[in-house]
Scaffold this active site. Structure first.
Site, PDB file in Angstrom:
ATOM      1  N   CYS A   1     -16.929  -7.974  22.164  1.00 37.67           N
ATOM      2  CA  CYS A   1     -18.340  -8.360  22.316  1.00 37.67           C
ATOM      3  C   CYS A   1     -18.795  -8.365  23.778  1.00 37.67           C
ATOM      4  O   CYS A   1     -19.992  -8.529  24.052  1.00 37.67           O
ATOM      5  CB  CYS A   1     -18.583  -9.727  21.699  1.00 37.67           C
ATOM      6  SG  CYS A   1     -17.700 -11.085  22.523  1.00 37.67           S
TER       7      CYS A   1
ATOM      8  N   CYS B   1       1.039  -7.167  19.094  1.00 34.62           N
ATOM      9  CA  CYS B   1       0.598  -6.255  20.144  1.00 34.62           C
ATOM     10  C   CYS B   1       0.078  -7.116  21.291  1.00 34.62           C
ATOM     11  O   CYS B   1      -0.002  -8.335  21.180  1.00 34.62           O
ATOM     12  CB  CYS B   1      -0.478  -5.289  19.641  1.00 34.62           C
ATOM     13  SG  CYS B   1      -1.985  -6.102  19.051  1.00 34.62           S
TER      14      CYS B   1
ATOM     15  N   CYS C   1      -6.291  -1.855  18.409  1.00 40.84           N
ATOM     16  CA  CYS C   1      -5.297  -0.768  18.385  1.00 40.84           C
ATOM     17  C   CYS C   1      -4.878  -0.374  16.968  1.00 40.84           C
ATOM     18  O   CYS C   1      -4.076   0.553  16.790  1.00 40.84           O
ATOM     19  CB  CYS C   1      -4.067  -1.163  19.197  1.00 40.84           C
ATOM     20  SG  CYS C   1      -3.136  -2.548  18.495  1.00 40.84           S
TER      21      CYS C   1
ATOM     22  N   CYS D   1      -4.777  11.656  -8.739  1.00 42.27           N
ATOM     23  CA  CYS D   1      -3.970  11.036  -7.683  1.00 42.27           C
ATOM     24  C   CYS D   1      -2.545  11.577  -7.757  1.00 42.27           C
ATOM     25  O   CYS D   1      -1.902  11.485  -8.808  1.00 42.27           O
ATOM     26  CB  CYS D   1      -3.965   9.517  -7.840  1.00 42.27           C
ATOM     27  SG  CYS D   1      -2.821   8.672  -6.712  1.00 42.27           S
TER      28      CYS D   1
ATOM     29  N   CYS E   1     -16.453  13.668   0.241  1.00 41.11           N
ATOM     30  CA  CYS E   1     -15.433  13.629   1.279  1.00 41.11           C
ATOM     31  C   CYS E   1     -14.051  13.856   0.677  1.00 41.11           C
ATOM     32  O   CYS E   1     -13.764  13.410  -0.433  1.00 41.11           O
ATOM     33  CB  CYS E   1     -15.495  12.273   1.982  1.00 41.11           C
ATOM     34  SG  CYS E   1     -14.241  12.061   3.243  1.00 41.11           S
TER      35      CYS E   1
ATOM     36  N   CYS F   1      -6.882   5.976  -3.885  1.00 42.13           N
ATOM     37  CA  CYS F   1      -6.760   5.735  -5.318  1.00 42.13           C
ATOM     38  C   CYS F   1      -7.050   4.266  -5.618  1.00 42.13           C
ATOM     39  O   CYS F   1      -6.457   3.368  -5.009  1.00 42.13           O
ATOM     40  CB  CYS F   1      -5.355   6.106  -5.802  1.00 42.13           C
ATOM     41  SG  CYS F   1      -5.086   5.762  -7.558  1.00 42.13           S
TER      42      CYS F   1
END
Length: 362
Positions: free
Chosen positions: A57, A72, A102, A229, A243, A248
């Site tokens: 922010c 991390c 990340c 699938c 797309c 699934c």
């Protein structure tokens, strides 16, 4: 202006406190200034304590309002931590509950399950402290479901929200909650026609004989527009121009709808040299096929010609062009006698090989 310390600070700390609160347009409270003075040896270090910028922010917050992730080195403010994890826990699967900066750790790849559970256990401590109780409870519920789904003998009932472990060798799995049955392998509601035959044979029978499928001509539709699938075999309705990145809804497997390879981010994909920059096989999301649906006919033809891809309706030098006429594609039309199959009948430009624009885009 304060003339005495309201926080019982020693004299040397009080003067640091006074300098801090006299800063024009300060963004911190008196309590934060007192904590900074108490924790620092001089004014400069106290100011640094209060001047951590959140990378999400971009607001200046004090050190005690910064949260560092467990797996991390990423750190961001308490407000962004709460907003991010509240949204992800409420709206996405448990595999997306990762660092917003990340995206680590990668919870979707096959690896050490003990490391994944260690991450969730440490994250659970942070979520319990910073998030609302109902969000923390939802997190634990989704984590419990994930643990169950990782068990090879666990299945959800296809008729209700009950989950159970199925140890029997037969395909039929009976739910003790709703009393209905589910196929353990293809995960569809059990039907008597499935008895004694494989899931593939049952699927073929259903497409060819099921009254509901026949009434809606679903068998023909799925053969043209369906996608399966590659992990669990569940079949989807593939929207035209949609797309190619699929998730699934049954087993959460992510794959490419074009080649059925598993979906992997960036360079982990390994399909082409450009995957690290453009995503799924170097065409998603920046160059996703989804956006081709908005192109006009001539632009699409130029794209095909540029890549030397033959297509129906292409006019080559020396070839005979079809005369302009009416579109010959058969369509179902509603008449007083019900649905009848008739030709489209719209104008078909010569360069479109006997098809109207609407049919060419199908």
């Amino acid at each position: 202006m304060l003339t005495s310390s309201p926080f019982k600070l020693p004299d040397e700390k009080y003067w640091i406190f006074r300098l801090l609160i006299n800063i024009e347009e300060r963004h911190f409270s008196l309590e934060e200034a007192a904590e900074a003075a108490r924790s620092s040896i001089d004014f400069d270090s106290a100011l640094r304590y209060l001047s951590h910028e959140c990378p999400i922010c971009n607001e200046q917050v004090s050190f005690n309002k910064i949260i560092t992730m467990t797996h991390c080195s990423c750190a961001f403010c308490e407000k962004c931590f709460k907003a991010h994890f509240t949204t992800v826990i409420k709206e996405k699967s448990i595999s997306h509950v990762v660092c917003p900066l990340c995206n680590n750790p990668d919870l979707k790849k096959d690896g050490n399950k003990e490391d994944v559970m260690e991450y969730f256990n440490l994250l659970d401590t942070q979520i319990r402290h910073y998030l609302d109780p109902e969000v923390h409870e939802l997190f634990q519920s989704k984590l419990r479901d994930k643990t169950l789904m990782d068990m090879p003998n666990f299945r959800w009932c296809a008729n209700c929200s009950f989950g159970l472990l199925h140890e029997a060798s037969r395909l039929r799995m009976d739910c003790p909650s709703c009393g209905k049955s589910t196929c353990f392998q293809c995960r569809t509601p059990w039907e008597k026609q499935h008895e004694g035959i494989s899931c593939e044979q049952f699927k073929t029978w259903k497409l060819q004989n099921h009254p509901e499928y026949q009434a809606n001509r679903l068998a023909r539709y799925l053969s043209m527009h369906g996608i399966e699938c590659p992990s669990c075999g569940f079949q989807f309705d593939l929207s035209k121009g949609g797309c190619l990145h699929f998730i699934c809804s049954q087993c959460q497997h992510e794959f490419c709808g074009g080649c059925k390879r598993p979906f992997k981010m960036d360079s982990a994909c390994g399909f082409s040299r450009e995957c690290h920059a453009k995503g799924l096989h170097a065409h998603h999301p920046r160059n996703c096929f989804y956006y081709l649906r908005d192109w006009d006919i001539k632009r699409l033809q130029q794209l095909l010609n540029h890549n030397r891809i033959p297509y129906r309706g292409s006019v080559r030098e020396g070839s005979q062009m079809h005369a302009e006429g009416l579109c010959r594609v058969l369509e179902y039309k509603e008449t007083i006698h019900g649905l009848t199959e008739e030709q489209c009948g719209q104008i078909a430009p010569a360069e479109y090989d006997g098809l109207c624009i609407k049919s060419l885009l199908k």
